[in-house]
Structure formats: C-alpha cells, structure tokens
Design a protein around this motif. Structure first.
Motif, PDB file in Angstrom:
ATOM      1  N   ALA A 129      73.174  49.437 112.740  1.00  0.00           N
ATOM      2  CA  ALA A 129      73.809  50.036 112.814  1.00  0.00           C
ATOM      3  C   ALA A 129      75.652  50.430 113.778  1.00  0.00           C
ATOM      4  CB  ALA A 129      72.999  51.746 112.981  1.00  0.00           C
ATOM      5  N   GLY A 130      75.718  49.181 114.984  1.00  0.00           N
ATOM      6  CA  GLY A 130      76.761  49.442 115.492  1.00  0.00           C
ATOM      7  C   GLY A 130      77.761  48.978 115.034  1.00  0.00           C
ATOM      8  N   ALA A 131      77.322  48.405 113.824  1.00  0.00           N
ATOM      9  CA  ALA A 131      78.479  47.683 112.903  1.00  0.00           C
ATOM     10  C   ALA A 131      79.696  49.175 112.876  1.00  0.00           C
ATOM     11  CB  ALA A 131      77.953  46.502 111.914  1.00  0.00           C
ATOM     12  N   HIS A 132      78.986  50.286 112.457  1.00  0.00           N
ATOM     13  CA  HIS A 132      79.907  51.368 111.936  1.00  0.00           C
ATOM     14  C   HIS A 132      80.111  52.173 112.629  1.00  0.00           C
ATOM     15  CE1 HIS A 132      78.943  49.120 108.021  1.00  0.00           C
ATOM     16  NE2 HIS A 132      78.309  48.638 108.340  1.00  0.00           N
ATOM     17  N   ASP A 133      81.293  53.390 111.987  1.00  0.00           N
ATOM     18  CA  ASP A 133      81.130  54.490 113.598  1.00  0.00           C
ATOM     19  C   ASP A 133      80.568  55.107 113.627  1.00  0.00           C
ATOM     20  OD1 ASP A 133      84.710  53.812 113.763  1.00  0.00           O
ATOM     21  OD2 ASP A 133      84.330  53.630 111.859  1.00  0.00           O
ATOM     22  N   TYR A 134      79.685  55.350 111.735  1.00  0.00           N
ATOM     23  CA  TYR A 134      78.029  56.430 111.386  1.00  0.00           C
ATOM     24  C   TYR A 134      77.597  55.615 111.081  1.00  0.00           C
ATOM     25  CZ  TYR A 134      82.395  59.845 112.772  1.00  0.00           C
ATOM     26  OH  TYR A 134      83.637  60.122 113.496  1.00  0.00           O
ATOM     27  N   THR A 135      76.373  55.590 110.610  1.00  0.00           N
ATOM     28  CA  THR A 135      75.109  56.218 109.748  1.00  0.00           C
ATOM     29  C   THR A 135      74.461  56.700 109.677  1.00  0.00           C
ATOM     30  OG1 THR A 135      73.849  54.459 111.003  1.00  0.00           O
ATOM     31  CG2 THR A 135      75.578  52.925 110.237  1.00  0.00           C
ATOM     32  N   VAL A 136      74.386  57.035 108.656  1.00  0.00           N
ATOM     33  CA  VAL A 136      73.057  58.692 108.538  1.00  0.00           C
ATOM     34  C   VAL A 136      72.592  57.205 106.993  1.00  0.00           C
ATOM     35  CG1 VAL A 136      74.846  59.957 108.705  1.00  0.00           C
ATOM     36  CG2 VAL A 136      75.041  58.209 105.902  1.00  0.00           C
ATOM     37  N   THR A 137      71.057  57.909 107.449  1.00  0.00           N
ATOM     38  CA  THR A 137      69.708  57.266 107.011  1.00  0.00           C
ATOM     39  C   THR A 137      68.207  58.429 107.050  1.00  0.00           C
ATOM     40  OG1 THR A 137      70.284  55.155 108.002  1.00  0.00           O
ATOM     41  CG2 THR A 137      67.509  55.306 107.461  1.00  0.00           C
ATOM     42  N   ALA A 138      67.851  58.640 105.310  1.00  0.00           N
ATOM     43  CA  ALA A 138      67.016  59.758 104.948  1.00  0.00           C
ATOM     44  C   ALA A 138      65.609  58.751 105.901  1.00  0.00           C
ATOM     45  CB  ALA A 138      66.959  60.080 103.442  1.00  0.00           C
ATOM     46  N   GLY A 139      64.599  59.272 106.231  1.00  0.00           N
ATOM     47  CA  GLY A 139      63.648  58.717 106.661  1.00  0.00           C
ATOM     48  C   GLY A 139      62.415  59.215 105.403  1.00  0.00           C
ATOM     49  N   PHE A 140      62.618  59.244 104.026  1.00  0.00           N
ATOM     50  CA  PHE A 140      61.215  59.682 103.396  1.00  0.00           C
ATOM     51  C   PHE A 140      61.420  58.385 102.442  1.00  0.00           C
ATOM     52  CE2 PHE A 140      64.807  62.290 101.797  1.00  0.00           C
ATOM     53  CZ  PHE A 140      64.695  62.021 100.505  1.00  0.00           C
ATOM     54  N   LYS A 141      62.123  57.394 102.413  1.00  0.00           N
ATOM     55  CA  LYS A 141      62.233  56.474 101.596  1.00  0.00           C
ATOM     56  C   LYS A 141      61.986  55.435 102.280  1.00  0.00           C
ATOM     57  CE  LYS A 141      66.031  58.176  99.136  1.00  0.00           C
ATOM     58  NZ  LYS A 141      64.851  58.836  97.966  1.00  0.00           N
ATOM     59  N   THR A 149      62.745  64.363 108.466  1.00  0.00           N
ATOM     60  CA  THR A 149      62.783  63.198 109.268  1.00  0.00           C
ATOM     61  C   THR A 149      64.558  62.386 108.628  1.00  0.00           C
ATOM     62  OG1 THR A 149      61.625  61.427 108.568  1.00  0.00           O
ATOM     63  CG2 THR A 149      61.097  63.102 110.030  1.00  0.00           C
ATOM     64  N   SER A 150      65.888  62.551 109.381  1.00  0.00           N
ATOM     65  CA  SER A 150      66.418  61.418 109.532  1.00  0.00           C
ATOM     66  C   SER A 150      67.601  61.131 109.927  1.00  0.00           C
ATOM     67  CB  SER A 150      68.264  62.553 108.606  1.00  0.00           C
ATOM     68  OG  SER A 150      67.885  63.629 109.156  1.00  0.00           O
ATOM     69  N   PHE A 151      68.482  60.493 110.090  1.00  0.00           N
ATOM     70  CA  PHE A 151      69.133  59.352 111.696  1.00  0.00           C
ATOM     71  C   PHE A 151      70.818  59.635 111.312  1.00  0.00           C
ATOM     72  CE2 PHE A 151      64.344  58.409 111.040  1.00  0.00           C
ATOM     73  CZ  PHE A 151      63.676  58.557 111.331  1.00  0.00           C
ATOM     74  N   LEU A 152      71.287  59.423 112.312  1.00  0.00           N
ATOM     75  CA  LEU A 152      72.212  59.494 111.890  1.00  0.00           C
ATOM     76  C   LEU A 152      73.031  58.863 113.410  1.00  0.00           C
ATOM     77  CD1 LEU A 152      75.665  60.503 111.576  1.00  0.00           C
ATOM     78  CD2 LEU A 152      75.312  62.322 113.552  1.00  0.00           C
ATOM     79  N   THR A 153      73.267  57.841 113.824  1.00  0.00           N
ATOM     80  CA  THR A 153      73.767  56.809 114.460  1.00  0.00           C
ATOM     81  C   THR A 153      74.885  57.355 115.098  1.00  0.00           C
ATOM     82  OG1 THR A 153      74.389  55.303 113.738  1.00  0.00           O
ATOM     83  CG2 THR A 153      72.057  55.482 114.217  1.00  0.00           C
ATOM     84  N   VAL A 154      75.913  57.219 116.404  1.00  0.00           N
ATOM     85  CA  VAL A 154      77.563  57.278 116.209  1.00  0.00           C
ATOM     86  C   VAL A 154      78.120  56.603 117.336  1.00  0.00           C
ATOM     87  CG1 VAL A 154      79.296  59.271 116.924  1.00  0.00           C
ATOM     88  CG2 VAL A 154      76.928  60.106 115.855  1.00  0.00           C
ATOM     89  N   THR A 155      78.873  55.860 117.483  1.00  0.00           N
ATOM     90  CA  THR A 155      79.173  54.972 118.398  1.00  0.00           C
ATOM     91  C   THR A 155      80.235  56.181 119.520  1.00  0.00           C
ATOM     92  OG1 THR A 155      81.530  55.062 117.460  1.00  0.00           O
ATOM     93  CG2 THR A 155      79.935  53.229 116.344  1.00  0.00           C
ATOM     94  N   GLU A 156      79.469  54.747 120.476  1.00  0.00           N
ATOM     95  CA  GLU A 156      80.359  55.993 121.646  1.00  0.00           C
ATOM     96  C   GLU A 156      81.813  56.184 121.510  1.00  0.00           C
ATOM     97  OE1 GLU A 156      80.138  53.421 124.592  1.00  0.00           O
ATOM     98  OE2 GLU A 156      77.610  53.195 125.436  1.00  0.00           O
ATOM     99  N   GLU A 157      82.361  55.630 121.251  1.00  0.00           N
ATOM    100  CA  GLU A 157      83.807  55.946 121.047  1.00  0.00           C
ATOM    101  C   GLU A 157      84.164  57.078 119.820  1.00  0.00           C
ATOM    102  OE1 GLU A 157      88.746  53.890 118.997  1.00  0.00           O
ATOM    103  OE2 GLU A 157      86.091  53.057 118.887  1.00  0.00           O
TER     104      GLU A 157
END
Length: 351
Positions: free
Chosen positions: A182-194, A202-210
C-alpha cells in the motif's frame, strides 16, 4: 494432479462448493462467534458501550501489517465508495482522472458525479502509457472485478511518478490473496468483505504521509478527534494520523474483522497466494480441456466469456459462482480445495 486441501482447517463451514469470493467471502467460525458474543452482550446490557475501541485498534494494526504500512496510515470505514468520495472531493475542478475502461463503479462514480472533473477511460493494458502531464490521478483496481485481469502495478506507478500524478488503487479483489504494498500508492481502498473474509461494513483506506497533508477530513466526526473524549462541539484537534479519516466504527463488523484478519496473518498471504494460484491454474486447465478460454492468467479470479448464462444451472447444482460483464466468474481462496475445483468442472461439463 496434486491434491490441495484448504489452508484454514475447520475455520470455515460452507454448505456449497463455494467459488464466489469475488462477490463475498466466507466468514470464519471465530469471526461469527465474536459477532454473537458482542450482540449478546449488547442485548443483555452487560457491557459499557456498543463495542470495543481496542478491537478497532487491533483491526487497524492487522490490516496495516497485511498492507505493508504503518497503522498511522490506515483509516477505517464502511465502504469503498465513501473512501473514494473523500479523495474525489479533494481534487480541483477540471482535474483529469484516468481510469480503465469497465472499472468497477465504486472506483469511478464518486469522481464522475462531481461533473467538473475530466474523466478519461482507456484499456487496462494501456493504462500506464496513457498517463499524461495533465493527469492528476490514476484510479484503478489491482484486479479487475469483471474478469480477474491483474494490472501492471509497477508500470502504472512509474508512469505516475514520471508525470507527477497520484495513484488510487482499489485492492478489493486482491487484498487477502495477492501481496499488497500500500505504501507504493498515494491512496489505497479495500473492501473487507471479499478476500479479507470480514463482514460487510468493513473497509480500509491508506494514505501516505504526504497525501495526508492535503486530504481534508471531510466527513470527520468525534471518531476523528485526537482525544476521543472530546465529543461535544467541534473537536479541538483532529487525530494526527490517518485516523482522522475514520468513519464511526460498525462494532459488530469490526469485532468479527479482528479475528478474520488475525486468521489471514497466521496463515500468511504468501501461502494463500500460492494456494489460490495453484487452484486457479487447475481450474483454468480444466476449462481449457472443456473447450473454454478464461480471461486472465496469474489471478485467483477466473472468468470465462460467454458462459454467464449457465450460472443458474451451476448454482442449482450447489456450485456458487457469479456472472459479471458477460463472464462466468469463479474465485478461489484459502478455504477452497482441489475437490471444489473438480466439482465445478464436473458440473460445468454436464451442463
């Protein structure tokens, strides 16, 4: 051919030949037990509050480890489309969003509905070469929902870096069987139910510090406060981490997710990846022997064009699969075995 047994022991109890994780993953027994325990306590009034903040923290940390980032980069939510809408809101009017043709609606609709962004759709195979100097964001899935094609992540990242574009990766059809950086992308989104085997909600967003420096906490509530006791009037300070983007936690779903993600961690994504690809290869080989061509190689999602009309017959025979975009779609995961694949092929040969 090698006999492949489930990696999960007796944690799962399907009553069908379940090859439909791309639509919805199965819940492990331990997750079901966690839901029942919390629901019972809420019904009896024997706990203080609707759920545990410690469970939310455990899920955040567990997903962070699976995604290869720090927990301070992970936000929790209930749906991919809400995460994407947050990102869409932060783009300036006229910005170009580049996406694959036929991309899943939750990835593109929040941008399209604004009406003042430039949407450009190109074939998945040409995504990297179509990035231009005026492309603001590339929004795409690591694995396509309709047919299981796997994007060339390295090529897209390189093209984005060369042109100063940001990347938004939807890992809903891959996280849980395909290693995620996930750190290779500015944002990632993921549905938890698959493939993460969590409940809906349940879902997950990752965001770089920048990216966190520019992304506003549009839907922040008291969950977004640095001090969770600060819940009257506007919060004095937002969380210093990606927790500022949290939606209020759906405790029943997240209590279950804590156990689902712990199970995946204990098995290991590397082991799940090898298992899923071996099963998918077996399925593709069997389909070829029956005269059918699947779309993607090296994917746990196996789609066959033109066979969507036989799904109902397979379902009546106890083989759970789906029909998407004119394809008959199967998806294999850690709880599947070679017997599941062989059963599906036998039924398909008969129909």
């Amino acid at each position: 051919m090698e006999i492949l047994e489930p990696l999960s022991g007796d944690e799962f109890a399907p009553e069908t030949t379940y090859l439909n994780t791309s639509s919805c993953g199965l819940l492990p027994r331990r997750a079901v037990a966690a839901v029942a325990e919390l629901a019972g306590a809420n019904a009896a009034g024997t706990r203080d509050g609707a759920g545990s903040f410690e469970a939310l923290a455990a899920v955040r940390s567990s997903f962070a480890r699976l995604a290869g980032v720090g927990a301070d980069r992970v936000a929790l939510g209930s749906s991919v489309s809400v995460h994407v809408a947050l990102i869409a809101h932060g783009l300036p009017a006229g910005a170009e969003v580049l996406a694959p043709e036929g991309e899943f609606s939750s990835v593109v609709q929040p941008f399209a509905v604004r009406g003042d962004l430039k949407m450009r759709y190109v074939p998945l195979e040409a995504l990297a070469e179509e990035v231009r100097p005026d492309t603001a964001l590339i929004a795409f899935s690591s694995v396509q929902s309709a047919d299981g094609r796997v994007a060339d992540l390295a090529a897209v990242r390189a093209a984005a870096a060369a042109h100063g574009a940001r990347t938004l990766l939807d890992a809903s059809q891959s996280a849980g069987w395909l290693p995620l950086d996930a750190g290779a992308h500015d944002y990632t989104v993921t549905a938890g139910f698959k493939f993460l085997a969590c409940p809906r909600g349940t879902s997950f967003l990752t965001v770089t510090e920048e990216a966190q420096e520019r992304l506003g906490a549009l839907h922040s509530g008291w969950f977004a406060a640095e001090d969770l006791g600060d819940n009257y009037g506007p919060v004095r300070a937002l969380a210093r981490t990606a927790r500022r983007y949290d939606e209020p936690g759906s405790f029943l779903s997240y209590h279950a997710a804590q156990h689902s993600l712990a199970l995946l961690e204990s098995v290991g994504i590397g082991a799940v990846h090898a298992h899923a690809l071996a099963l998918a290869d077996r399925l593709r080989a069997g389909l070829t022997a029956l005269g059918h061509r699947s779309v993607a190689e090296d994917s746990a999602v196996v789609a066959v064009p033109g066979l969507d009309g036989v799904r109902e017959e397979l379902m009546r025979a106890g083989v759970s699969c789906s029909a998407r975009g004119g394809n008959l779609r199967f998806a294999v995961h850690l709880y599947n075995s070679s017997a599941d694949v062989d059963r599906a092929l036998d039924v398909l040969a008969a129909v």
